[in-house]
Design a protein around this motif. Structure first.
Motif, PDB file in Angstrom:
ATOM      1  N   UNK A 201      13.753  -0.923  -3.740  1.00 14.19           N
ATOM      2  CA  UNK A 201      13.864  -1.320  -2.354  1.00 14.19           C
ATOM      3  C   UNK A 201      13.322  -0.095  -1.742  1.00 14.19           C
ATOM      4  N   UNK A 202      13.949   1.064  -1.862  1.00 17.82           N
ATOM      5  CA  UNK A 202      13.576   2.267  -1.097  1.00 17.82           C
ATOM      6  C   UNK A 202      12.068   2.610  -1.368  1.00 17.82           C
ATOM      7  N   UNK A 203      11.421   2.221  -2.187  1.00 17.26           N
ATOM      8  CA  UNK A 203      10.235   2.519  -2.414  1.00 17.26           C
ATOM      9  C   UNK A 203       9.314   1.643  -1.409  1.00 17.26           C
ATOM     10  N   UNK A 204       9.631   0.535  -1.305  1.00 12.60           N
ATOM     11  CA  UNK A 204       9.078  -0.631  -0.517  1.00 12.60           C
ATOM     12  C   UNK A 204       9.400  -0.354   1.123  1.00 12.60           C
ATOM     13  N   UNK A 205      10.622   0.424   1.293  1.00 12.03           N
ATOM     14  CA  UNK A 205      11.050   0.842   2.741  1.00 12.03           C
ATOM     15  C   UNK A 205      10.284   1.828   3.079  1.00 12.03           C
ATOM     16  N   UNK A 206       9.870   2.746   2.285  1.00 10.72           N
ATOM     17  CA  UNK A 206       9.394   4.191   2.800  1.00 10.72           C
ATOM     18  C   UNK A 206       7.786   3.831   2.775  1.00 10.72           C
ATOM     19  N   UNK A 207       7.158   2.902   2.109  1.00 13.81           N
ATOM     20  CA  UNK A 207       5.819   2.528   2.296  1.00 13.81           C
ATOM     21  C   UNK A 207       5.802   1.940   3.377  1.00 13.81           C
ATOM     22  N   UNK A 208       6.521   1.015   3.886  1.00 12.06           N
ATOM     23  CA  UNK A 208       6.616   0.125   5.244  1.00 12.06           C
ATOM     24  C   UNK A 208       6.732   1.404   6.469  1.00 12.06           C
ATOM     25  N   UNK A 209       7.657   2.541   6.135  1.00 15.04           N
ATOM     26  CA  UNK A 209       7.972   3.257   7.230  1.00 15.04           C
ATOM     27  C   UNK A 209       6.686   4.306   7.334  1.00 15.04           C
ATOM     28  N   UNK A 210       6.029   4.673   6.382  1.00 18.15           N
ATOM     29  CA  UNK A 210       4.861   5.348   6.513  1.00 18.15           C
ATOM     30  C   UNK A 210       3.637   4.871   7.056  1.00 18.15           C
ATOM     31  N   UNK A 211       3.384   3.530   6.831  1.00 17.90           N
ATOM     32  CA  UNK A 211       2.490   2.608   7.325  1.00 17.90           C
ATOM     33  C   UNK A 211       1.124   3.156   6.926  1.00 17.90           C
ATOM     34  N   UNK A 212       0.949   3.494   5.427  1.00 20.89           N
ATOM     35  CA  UNK A 212      -0.485   4.002   5.117  1.00 20.89           C
ATOM     36  C   UNK A 212      -0.501   5.351   5.297  1.00 20.89           C
ATOM     37  N   UNK A 213       0.163   6.337   6.046  1.00 20.02           N
ATOM     38  CA  UNK A 213       0.252   7.592   5.926  1.00 20.02           C
ATOM     39  C   UNK A 213       0.513   8.263   4.650  1.00 20.02           C
ATOM     40  N   UNK A 214       0.034   9.501   4.528  1.00 16.79           N
ATOM     41  CA  UNK A 214       0.637  10.185   3.299  1.00 16.79           C
ATOM     42  C   UNK A 214       1.271  11.279   3.535  1.00 16.79           C
TER      43      UNK A 214
END
Length: 302
Positions: A201-214
């Motif tokens: 779940x925290x992978x999904x959360x961070x991916x959403x938080x960064x919104x495509x930015x690396x």
């Protein structure tokens, strides 16, 4: 080969279809089908005849059915002879995404073992999807998983909310970011990030938080415990639910600290899940109740 697999085959035969058997057993049809396929591979025989209209017992399966019934009858006689001892002394298997290990999991297992000294407890770290699959197939008795508030839960699992927390950035006390009271997404982009692998779940959360930015550099790992160790060794920062960080030995020892994220209202739920099955073995129910009681103590702050 597990007894549950034979019970599933017997249910398909009795009810005449995979769909009706899945409904009675309170399993998803794909989970039931995969369990049967595992048994078929083990026996080297196609037990079901699969058609577009549904799956029914094959001729080979019908030939083996008397042997399956004999095995199930023998298991029932064994359970009857063993009586309540079977339900108390069996192994309890817990799958966990390594959430709230120190404040919840370890104290709960310790308390349970004090009252069940002959019961083995097997704790297995796994991704959430693997835990759900194992619960559905009978491989785990209980599962500790994270959900983001609003996530759907599998219909074939009974879910109990244990803890409700928020994401925090886990970092070393000597990190320049530790001087701030809250951290922003920009801070994460400028710092090596230790992320959970896909499936958490925290992978999904961070991916959403960064919104495509690396981020400037990133690692990926399995589970909160490894993530915290990597942070403690100076490899970067990671984002975890606060209930997986608070009171951790690395925090108490001064190797880790944590900071909230700016303007983030996300809530992470720690859920205790089990397959909808009746009856529930006494040992499983007792450990379930210990988890719930311990979580209430944590939530009250006592």
């Amino acid at each position: 080969m597990r007894t549950e697999q034979l019970e599933y085959i017997a249910a398909v035969t009795r009810l005449g279809s995979l769909r009706r058997a899945a409904e009675e057993l309170r399993l998803s049809q794909p989970a039931l089908s995969e369990t049967v396929r595992n048994l078929e591979r083990e026996l080297g025989v196609d037990l079901l005849e699969r058609k577009r209209s549904g799956a029914t017992m094959s001729a080979e399966g019908r030939e083996l059915l008397p042997h399956i019934i004999n095995v199930l009858d023998a298991v029932d006689r064994l359970r009857s002879a063993a009586g309540e001892q079977h339900r108390i002394s069996r192994m309890v298997r817990v799958g966990t995404v390594n959430a709230a290990t120190v404040p919840l999991l370890i104290p709960a297992v310790r308390e349970f073992r004090a009252g069940h000294p002959v019961t083995q407890v097997e704790v297995v770290g796994a991704q959430q999807t693997d835990i759900h699959r194992a619960l559905s197939e009978g491989g785990f008795d209980l599962g500790l998983v994270n959900h983001l508030d609003g996530d759907d839960v599998p219909a074939d699992l009974e879910s109990t909310e244990l803890l409700r927390g928020r994401p925090v950035v886990c970092l070393r006390p000597d990190s320049p970011l530790a001087s701030r009271t809250v951290l922003s997404v920009t801070d994460l982009l400028d710092t090596p990030l230790i992320a959970m692998r896909s499936g958490y779940v925290m992978h999904r959360y961070v991916h959403r938080l960064l919104d495509g930015r690396a981020p400037s550099f990133s690692y990926s790992t399995d589970g909160a415990e490894m993530g915290k160790l990597m942070v403690a060794e100076g490899l970067g920062v990671t984002v975890l639910p606060d209930f997986s960080v608070v009171d951790d030995p690395l925090v108490r020892g001064g190797a880790l600290t944590h900071r909230p994220l700016t303007d983030d209202s996300t809530r992470v739920l720690l859920m205790l899940q089990r397959r909808r099955a009746d009856p529930v073995p006494r040992a499983v129910q007792d450990l379930h109740d210990v988890f719930v009681a311990r979580a209430r103590v944590l939530a009250s702050g006592n």
